[in-house]
Scaffold this motif. Structure first.
Motif, PDB file in Angstrom:
ATOM      1  N   TRP A  53      32.222  68.574  45.820  1.00  0.00           N
ATOM      2  CA  TRP A  53      31.233  69.628  45.999  1.00  0.00           C
ATOM      3  C   TRP A  53      30.003  69.044  46.669  1.00  0.00           C
ATOM      4  O   TRP A  53      29.798  67.832  46.679  1.00  0.00           O
ATOM      5  N   ILE A  63      33.453  78.286  43.469  1.00  0.00           N
ATOM      6  CA  ILE A  63      33.693  78.977  44.736  1.00  0.00           C
ATOM      7  C   ILE A  63      34.399  80.291  44.427  1.00  0.00           C
ATOM      8  O   ILE A  63      35.407  80.310  43.717  1.00  0.00           O
ATOM      9  N   GLU A  65      36.267  83.346  46.343  1.00  0.00           N
ATOM     10  CA  GLU A  65      36.882  83.712  47.619  1.00  0.00           C
ATOM     11  C   GLU A  65      37.479  85.109  47.475  1.00  0.00           C
ATOM     12  O   GLU A  65      38.355  85.330  46.646  1.00  0.00           O
ATOM     13  N   GLU A 100      29.207  79.467  45.506  1.00  0.00           N
ATOM     14  CA  GLU A 100      29.502  79.687  46.916  1.00  0.00           C
ATOM     15  C   GLU A 100      30.485  80.838  47.018  1.00  0.00           C
ATOM     16  O   GLU A 100      31.426  80.938  46.230  1.00  0.00           O
TER      17      GLU A 100
END
Length: 129
Positions: A53, A63, A65, A100
Motif C-alpha cells: 500500500w 480498496i 472496486e 481507495e
C-alpha cells in the motif's frame, strides 16, 4: 447492476467486514438508487506480505472496486465516491488516506444474469441516473 470487491489486510478487514458492507451498501442505495435488498459484495483478504500500500496509508488500507453497467452520470458516480469517503471514514474511523475507490464500467450487453444479458433484462431500478 453493480458488484463490489473489497480488498484489505486480512487482520484489519475481517473484523470490520459486516459494518463495512453495511456502510458501502447504504452509499450504493442512496447514490445509485439501488433496492435495499440488492447487495453483491466480495471480500478479498490479503496477507500483509501479499499487499503493498502507499506510504501515505496504514495497514488499515482498503480498496473498493465497483463493477457497474454503463449509464450513470459523472455526478452520480462522484456522489457515490463522496458518500463513501464521508460514511466509511466516519463510521469505521478510517483515515481518507486508508481508502481507495475505483469505479469500472462495462456495457450492459457484457453482463449476464438471470439467464439473460444485461441489455435484455428488465431491472427494478434505473441505470441512467
Amino acid at each position: 447492476m453493480s458488484q463490489v470487491k473489497l480488498y484489505g489486510v486480512r487482520e484489519q478487514l475481517l473484523p470490520i467486514r459486516e459494518r463495512l458492507s453495511d456502510v458501502v451498501h447504504s452509499c450504493v442505495v442512496d447514490a445509485l438508487q439501488f433496492p435495499a435488498n440488492k447487495r453483491a459484495h466480495r471480500f478479498f483478504y490479503l496477507d500483509k506480505d501479499d499487499f503493498y500500500w502507499p506510504e501515505t496509508a496504514s495497514e488499515r488500507y482498503v480498496i473498493l472496486e465497483f463493477m457497474m453497467m454503463e449509464g450513470r452520470t459523472v455526478e452520480t458516480k462522484k456522489r457515490l465516491i463522496h458518500l463513501l469517503y464521508e460514511r466509511v471514514c466516519e463510521q469505521l474511523d478510517l483515515a481518507v488516506t486508508d481508502l481507495e475507490i475505483c469505479i469500472l464500467e462495462s456495457p450492459a450487453h457484457n453482463w449476464g444474469f438471470r439467464g439473460m444479458t444485461g441489455d435484455e433484462i428488465q431491472l427494478n431500478y434505473t441505470i441512467t441516473i
